[in-house]
Design a protein around this motif. Structure first.
Motif, PDB file in Angstrom:
ATOM      1  N   PHE A   1       0.828  -1.209   0.000  1.00 57.16           N
ATOM      2  CA  PHE A   1       0.000   0.000   0.000  1.00 57.16           C
ATOM      3  C   PHE A   1       0.866   1.264   0.000  1.00 57.16           C
TER       4      PHE A   1
ATOM      5  N   ILE B   1       2.368   2.617  -3.467  1.00 61.46           N
ATOM      6  CA  ILE B   1       1.600   3.365  -4.471  1.00 61.46           C
ATOM      7  C   ILE B   1       1.223   4.761  -3.986  1.00 61.46           C
ATOM      8  N   ALA B   2       1.734   5.168  -2.838  1.00 63.65           N
ATOM      9  CA  ALA B   2       1.410   6.499  -2.306  1.00 63.65           C
ATOM     10  C   ALA B   2       2.313   7.556  -2.943  1.00 63.65           C
TER      11      ALA B   2
ATOM     12  N   TYR C   1       2.815   8.111   5.644  1.00 68.38           N
ATOM     13  CA  TYR C   1       2.400   8.995   4.545  1.00 68.38           C
ATOM     14  C   TYR C   1       2.835  10.417   4.847  1.00 68.38           C
TER      15      TYR C   1
ATOM     16  N   CYS D   1     -10.355  -3.347 -10.411  1.00 70.58           N
ATOM     17  CA  CYS D   1      -8.941  -3.373 -10.061  1.00 70.58           C
ATOM     18  C   CYS D   1      -8.280  -4.638 -10.599  1.00 70.58           C
TER      19      CYS D   1
ATOM     20  N   ARG E   1      -2.409  -0.953 -14.372  1.00 73.52           N
ATOM     21  CA  ARG E   1      -3.007   0.340 -14.102  1.00 73.52           C
ATOM     22  C   ARG E   1      -4.545   0.284 -14.227  1.00 73.52           C
TER      23      ARG E   1
ATOM     24  N   LEU F   1      -6.597   8.699 -11.242  1.00 72.79           N
ATOM     25  CA  LEU F   1      -6.034   7.362 -11.086  1.00 72.79           C
ATOM     26  C   LEU F   1      -5.155   6.966 -12.277  1.00 72.79           C
TER      27      LEU F   1
ATOM     28  N   PHE G   1      -2.440   4.864 -11.022  1.00 73.42           N
ATOM     29  CA  PHE G   1      -2.819   3.917  -9.952  1.00 73.42           C
ATOM     30  C   PHE G   1      -2.655   2.470 -10.412  1.00 73.42           C
TER      31      PHE G   1
ATOM     32  N   PRO H   1      -3.176  -1.068  -8.877  1.00 74.54           N
ATOM     33  CA  PRO H   1      -3.757  -1.684  -7.673  1.00 74.54           C
ATOM     34  C   PRO H   1      -2.895  -2.815  -7.128  1.00 74.54           C
TER      35      PRO H   1
ATOM     36  N   ARG I   1      -2.880   8.877  -0.099  1.00 74.97           N
ATOM     37  CA  ARG I   1      -2.548   7.445  -0.062  1.00 74.97           C
ATOM     38  C   ARG I   1      -2.301   6.831  -1.438  1.00 74.97           C
ATOM     39  N   TYR I   2      -2.984   7.344  -2.454  1.00 76.80           N
ATOM     40  CA  TYR I   2      -2.768   6.837  -3.823  1.00 76.80           C
ATOM     41  C   TYR I   2      -3.361   7.853  -4.775  1.00 76.80           C
ATOM     42  N   GLY I   3      -3.064   7.714  -6.038  1.00 81.52           N
ATOM     43  CA  GLY I   3      -3.648   8.586  -7.046  1.00 81.52           C
ATOM     44  C   GLY I   3      -2.917   9.911  -7.168  1.00 81.52           C
TER      45      GLY I   3
END
Lengths: 93, 484
Positions: A74, A77-78, A86, B80, B85, B93, B96, B98, B325-327
């Motif tokens: 996890f 991908i941050a 984070y 996902c 991607r 995204l 992104f 997953p 956290r992502y994206g």
């Protein structure tokens, strides 16, 4: 809807709408809200709101750890991390 | 090879008349050659596809491989896929990848199905024309100046153009049925809760459902058994017996009671579409079915109720995209609020932002009862219309969309005009019922869809009703002129 309301709403939704776009956005949202006003004309006094198509209730499970720890996957991908945390701009001076 | 049905492809694979590698390479070649003209794929996973095909061939060589082993298909880019991607049609995204796969993606992979790639879609599934995709619109293979419908426009176009035998898709207000209709293919949105949504990026959680697009009802029936599984990881997935969806296909329709809702044939319906649907209804009479005129009196509330409920739920679901956290994350944020606001403002497109704002508005203090609660009550009225109707009839038929595919940009800047595109499909989502669209004619060279609405968990009956129509008609076999 007034363009001034757009800025308040955008702040609540953690969005940013450029001032020059506010009037156009307000107009388009106004059109959608006008559509919704058809709902107000309906008599729903004796109607129970429908929260779920099958009137299902939340399924429960035993309170056990079933998922493996995937912290590294996890964090990978941050956008910004450090030492497994984070990174965000400074919150407290 | 690309014109064969899935039953024929399965037979070829199982008898080793063709290898999965040959079949997969054939479709990859077609994508490379033709898709620049349609833009139906966001990502083509050629290398992984060939590796999966080789693994499938090895299983087939050993014997006892599952029915679908070696069959290529595409997945909508809302599901996902671990290591591949998953953009959901959004800049948010675009980067992104997953760390896990959707349950339905895993179901197909476990059955030996080969993934050709990820299909284009309206951003976060919000749209009816594919014009809101960050990756540009998909073009309708029947008329490239026209939209393919949305939000599953890439899945619909790639099946129509014979770039894939089938594709997964999702439907919140018509996103499987309307593009199926506009692209001349078959599409099924199962009952709410029937299919796992684990790993499907959420838009409006009380409405979203995963489903399938293929050329025929029989093709869908062959794929549906693998799509369907009870999934404890999705708390909304219903633990309901799963039938063999192939079993009822051949049943005769003698005595079938077909409900025809008067509200679906009123103002706004294109005359050519109405004529094609009427002809289909007559065909059903010739098969021994009986037409029963019914009324769904609260139909006019569907679009307004939907455009309260869907944005409200979207504003909550999309709050997870925060640039942390992502994206997507904006450059040089001044502080935490700036990070949130600019990442979201720069990462989301206009329609998504509009819906988040509307959702925030209808949920805000003082407006909740007037909008959200009232919409949930209207939803109950809409559902009760269907409950009453299904006491008199076995299935409901009507048009899927008010007109055939429209030209890019023709709905103008007013979102309401676009929202009316889903006027016949939305009620099904609000009630949680299964819906389907199958081709029933051409108007000015563009396909028209017949919509089938079934009772809860009546997917087998719907596939039966659709298949019996397709046995006696050839609309589902027609291909766009540019496709050989």
């Amino acid at each position: 809807m007034e363009p001034s309301e757009i800025e308040k709403l955008a702040k609540l939704a953690r969005l940013h709408i450029k001032p020059e776009e506010a009037a156009e956005v307000a107009k388009r949202i106004g059109n959608v809200l006008a559509l919704m006003d058809q709902l107000q004309a309906t008599n729903t006094d004796a109607v129970t709101p429908m929260a779920h198509p099958l009137d299902a209730v939340q399924r429960l499970r035993a309170d056990l750890v079933t998922e493996p720890n995937q912290r590294e996957a996890f964090m990978a991908i941050a956008p910004a991390t450090e030492n497994g945390l984070y990174l965000v701009p400074k919150v407290i001076d | 090879m690309h014109n064969l049905s899935i039953a024929q492809l399965i037979n070829q694979l199982q008898t080793k008349a063709v290898s999965s590698r040959e079949l997969t390479q054939h479709f990859l070649n077609r994508i490379a050659q033709l898709d620049p003209g349609y833009n139906s794929f966001v990502t083509v996973t050629a290398e992984q596809a060939l590796a999966q095909a080789d693994a499938a061939d090895a299983r087939l060589a050993q014997g006892n491989a599952p029915d679908l082993c070696g069959l290529p298909m595409a997945h909508k880019d809302i599901f996902c896929t671990q290591g591949v991607r998953t953009s959901c049609g959004s800049k948010m995204l675009d980067n992104f990848i997953p760390p896990y796969s959707a349950t339905i993606v895993e179901n197909y992979a476990a059955a030996g199905v080969v993934m050709l790639g990820k299909t284009n879609m309206d951003e976060f599934a919000m749209g009816s024309s594919n014009e809101t995709s960050y990756y540009g619109p998909v073009k309708n293979p029947w008329a490239t100046h026209c939209v393919p419908g949305g939000s599953s426009g890439g899945s619909a176009a790639c099946v129509a153009a014979r770039l894939a035998p089938a594709a997964t898709a999702s439907d919140t207000g018509g996103s499987i049925r309307q593009p199926a209709s506009l692209c001349g293919i078959s599409g099924l949105k199962p009952t709410y809760g029937r299919i796992s949504r684990w790993g499907m990026i959420a838009f409006a959680s009380s409405l979203d459902q995963a489903g399938l697009m293929a050329r025929s009802a029989e093709d869908i029936a062959l794929l549906l058994n693998t799509l369907t599984s009870f999934d404890a990881k999705d708390s909304t997935c219903v633990d309901h017996p799963i039938p063999d969806y192939r079993a009822d296909l051949t049943k005769p329709l003698n005595g079938l009671r077909i409900g025809v809702p008067v509200e679906y044939f009123g103002e706004g319906l294109h005359a050519g579409t109405a004529a094609a649907v009427d002809a289909a209804l007559k065909h059903y009479e010739s098969l021994g079915a009986r037409l029963v005129s019914i009324s769904l009196p609260h139909s006019s509330l569907s679009v307004p109720a939907y455009y309260v409920i869907a944005p409200a739920e979207c504003s909550a679901n999309l709050s997870r995209f925060d640039g942390v956290r992502y994206g997507y994350r904006c450059k040089d944020p001044q502080d935490l609020e700036d990070l949130y606001r600019r990442s979201r403002a720069e990462g989301f497109g206009d329609e998504v932002k509009r819906r988040i704002l509307i959702g925030s508005y209808v949920l805000s203090a003082g407006f909740y009862d007037a909008y959200y609660s009232q919409a949930q009550k209207a939803r109950r009225l809409i559902q009760q219309d269907f409950v009453s109707a299904f006491q008199q009839v076995d299935i409901i038929l009507g048009p899927t969309s008010p007109s055939p595919a429209f030209e890019f940009g023709s709905k103008g800047q007013d979102p309401v005009a676009m929202y009316l595109e889903d006027i016949y499909t939305i009620a099904t989502n609000l009630a949680g019922l299964p819906g389907m669209s199958i081709p029933c004619g051409l108007v000015d060279g563009k396909p028209v869809g017949l919509q089938l609405i079934g009772n809860y968990f009546a997917e087998s009956l719907m596939l039966n009703v659709a298949h019996q129509y397709q046995l006696g008609t050839d609309f589902h076999t027609l291909a766009p002129a540019a496709i050989s």
